[in-house]
Write a protein that holds these residues in place. Structure first.
Motif, mmCIF file in Angstrom:
data_model
loop_
_atom_site.group_PDB
_atom_site.id
_atom_site.type_symbol
_atom_site.label_atom_id
_atom_site.label_comp_id
_atom_site.label_asym_id
_atom_site.label_seq_id
_atom_site.Cartn_x
_atom_site.Cartn_y
_atom_site.Cartn_z
ATOM 1 N N THR A 87 1.001 -1.246 0.066
ATOM 2 C CA THR A 87 -0.029 0.032 0.146
ATOM 3 C C THR A 87 0.711 1.566 0.160
ATOM 4 O O THR A 87 2.181 1.103 0.209
ATOM 5 C CB THR A 87 -0.736 -0.120 1.325
ATOM 6 N N ALA A 88 0.560 2.498 -0.494
ATOM 7 C CA ALA A 88 1.177 3.871 -0.306
ATOM 8 C C ALA A 88 1.565 4.170 0.805
ATOM 9 O O ALA A 88 0.417 3.646 1.898
ATOM 10 C CB ALA A 88 0.209 4.994 -1.214
ATOM 11 N N GLY A 89 2.548 5.031 1.237
ATOM 12 C CA GLY A 89 2.908 6.191 2.155
ATOM 13 C C GLY A 89 4.296 5.047 2.725
ATOM 14 O O GLY A 89 4.090 5.481 4.344
ATOM 15 N N GLY A 90 4.100 4.099 3.119
ATOM 16 C CA GLY A 90 4.855 3.493 3.884
ATOM 17 C C GLY A 90 6.805 3.020 3.556
ATOM 18 O O GLY A 90 6.978 4.525 2.890
ATOM 19 N N ALA A 91 7.136 3.286 4.499
ATOM 20 C CA ALA A 91 8.925 3.121 3.519
ATOM 21 C C ALA A 91 9.432 2.772 2.235
ATOM 22 O O ALA A 91 10.228 3.363 1.519
ATOM 23 C CB ALA A 91 9.506 2.638 4.253
ATOM 24 N N THR A 92 8.897 1.636 1.323
ATOM 25 C CA THR A 92 8.456 1.187 0.469
ATOM 26 C C THR A 92 8.322 2.251 -0.921
ATOM 27 O O THR A 92 8.683 2.207 -1.777
ATOM 28 C CB THR A 92 7.671 0.099 0.007
ATOM 29 N N ASP A 93 6.743 2.937 -0.674
ATOM 30 C CA ASP A 93 6.198 4.126 -0.682
ATOM 31 C C ASP A 93 7.655 4.816 -1.489
ATOM 32 O O ASP A 93 7.705 6.057 -2.106
ATOM 33 C CB ASP A 93 5.074 4.435 -0.705
ATOM 34 N N VAL A 94 7.772 6.035 -0.185
ATOM 35 C CA VAL A 94 9.017 6.773 -0.237
ATOM 36 C C VAL A 94 10.285 6.597 -0.260
ATOM 37 O O VAL A 94 10.748 7.732 -1.412
ATOM 38 C CB VAL A 94 9.354 7.132 1.359
ATOM 39 N N LEU A 95 11.279 5.669 -0.571
ATOM 40 C CA LEU A 95 11.634 4.930 -1.995
ATOM 41 C C LEU A 95 11.885 4.719 -2.883
ATOM 42 O O LEU A 95 12.664 5.551 -3.476
ATOM 43 C CB LEU A 95 12.914 3.787 -0.479
ATOM 44 N N SER A 96 11.106 4.318 -3.502
ATOM 45 C CA SER A 96 10.340 4.290 -4.797
ATOM 46 C C SER A 96 9.929 5.642 -5.844
ATOM 47 O O SER A 96 11.285 6.208 -6.562
ATOM 48 C CB SER A 96 9.192 3.122 -4.825
ATOM 49 N N ARG A 97 9.391 6.346 -4.533
ATOM 50 C CA ARG A 97 9.482 7.970 -5.354
ATOM 51 C C ARG A 97 10.515 8.476 -5.237
ATOM 52 O O ARG A 97 10.331 9.525 -6.091
ATOM 53 C CB ARG A 97 7.492 8.725 -4.708
ATOM 54 N N LEU A 98 11.421 8.499 -4.021
ATOM 55 C CA LEU A 98 12.578 8.944 -5.003
ATOM 56 C C LEU A 98 13.686 8.569 -5.877
ATOM 57 O O LEU A 98 13.895 9.409 -6.638
ATOM 58 C CB LEU A 98 13.249 8.613 -3.349
ATOM 59 N N ILE A 99 13.723 7.403 -6.039
ATOM 60 C CA ILE A 99 14.090 6.894 -7.311
ATOM 61 C C ILE A 99 13.676 7.278 -8.161
ATOM 62 O O ILE A 99 14.471 7.409 -9.394
ATOM 63 C CB ILE A 99 14.512 5.325 -6.729
ATOM 64 N N CYS A 100 12.671 7.020 -8.329
ATOM 65 C CA CYS A 100 11.448 7.259 -9.862
ATOM 66 C C CYS A 100 11.962 8.407 -9.916
ATOM 67 O O CYS A 100 12.185 8.629 -10.832
ATOM 68 C CB CYS A 100 10.084 6.659 -9.310
ATOM 69 N N GLN A 101 12.131 9.510 -8.555
ATOM 70 C CA GLN A 101 11.944 10.775 -9.488
ATOM 71 C C GLN A 101 13.388 11.468 -9.959
ATOM 72 O O GLN A 101 13.271 11.906 -10.789
ATOM 73 C CB GLN A 101 11.974 11.944 -7.854
#
Length: 326
Positions: free
Chosen positions: A43-57
């Motif tokens: 689900t959105a909002g956890g550490a996995t989401d934060v790490l992914s969005r940082l790298i994807c940007q």
């Protein structure tokens, strides 16, 4: 008339040839030539989401195409993982791989796919220590106290996790087995509700990722007894390693990137290069440090070796704990 027919035939042949060449050029366009899906099987909002969005940007900025984070939670990461395995091996669908993939290989005998055969390793992202936290009213100050209390009060301790078969659950089972103690495992749908019940005193403790619990520890809402890695976490430098008391104990959560098996090597090499380079970005360095995440760098093959090692490590944990999906 014959010349006219010959001319028309030659013209149509040339047009067809140029059309084929145009299609070939479009097919051979430099990767990426369109948006890339980055599947997060949580689900959105956890550490996995934060790490992914940082790298994807970072990848979007560097490669000129949008890398889109798409959350596909469910079945202990299996829904998202299977969706990527079944995608075309063209580099336009990527998977956030994690500890769950290493665990499920032995924990879940009903898996509808072969992770090792279906996913090509691309790059590592981060390793995150876990920490054993307890309610402030529990009369223990360290790991030795916790073990002594559990032995003196059999059946009175309840330990939460973010779900059956997770690294949090199995870390607790490994701890229980190695320390020769007993406690009741209470699975939740994620860390947040488990941590809330630990703070409220309904549950006595929990193994949790440092990322989601360190602020609660720093603010005094929970007491941290030990981290699960051999070394102390920079995020909680005053908290000792559990292995200092329980020799040989070691677990953690890890994250990386995978692609469908058969994805071209040049695409994997490009993604690996850019992801590794991202760790030199000051903003990403800072955010990783704030999350308690330790970057994993290296080649795609090195990450593949790490996946194999982690799968073997968690297989031993599953066997030692006697835990299996029913």
């Amino acid at each position: 008339m014959i010349d006219r027919r010959r001319f028309l035939h030659s013209a149509s042949t040339c047009l067809a040839w140029f059309g084929m060449q145009s299609m070939a050029s479009a097919t051979d366009a430099a990767y990426p030539s369109r948006p890339v899906r980055w599947i997060v099987p949580y689900t959105a909002g956890g550490a996995t989401d934060v790490l992914s969005r940082l790298i994807c940007q970072r990848l979007s900025d560097r490669l000129g195409q949008t890398f889109i984070v798409e959350n596909k939670p469910g079945a202990g990461s299996n829904i998202g993982t299977q969706a990527v395995i079944n995608s075309p091996p063209d580099g336009y669908t990527l998977l956030l791989t994690s500890t769950a993939n290493a665990i499920n290989a032995s924990f879940d005998p009903t898996l509808p796919y072969d992770f090792e055969a279906g996913i090509a390793p691309v790059a590592g992202l981060a390793r995150i220590p876990l920490v054993l936290v307890v309610n402030n009213e529990l009369p223990v100050r360290n790991v030795a106290d916790f073990i002594a209390y559990a032995k003196a009060n059999p059946g009175k301790l309840s330990i939460a996790s973010s779900g059956i078969g997770t690294s949090l659950h199995l870390s607790g089972e490994l701890f229980k087995t190695m320390a020769h103690i007993q406690f009741v495992h209470v699975p939740y749908r994620g860390s947040a509700p488990g941590l809330a019940d630990v703070m409220a005193g309904q549950i006595q403790g929990m193994f949790d990722n440092v990322t989601s619990s360190f602020e609660l520890v720093r603010s005094g809402k929970l007491r941290a007894l030990g981290v699960t890695t051999r070394e102390r976490s920079e995020t909680l430098p005053d908290v000792p390693a559990i292995a200092d008391t329980l020799v040989g104990f070691e677990t953690s959560s890890f994250y990386g990137v995978g692609a469908p098996r058969g994805t071209p090597k040049d695409v994997i090499d490009l993604l690996n290069k850019e992801i590794n380079a991202a760790f030199g970005d000051p903003l990403i360095k800072q955010r990783f440090a704030e999350l308690g995440a330790i970057p994993i760098t290296g080649s795609a093959s090195a990450f593949g070796g790490m996946l194999a090692t982690e799968t073997g490590r968690w297989r031993k944990v599953v066997e030692l704990s006697g835990q299996k999906k029913e």
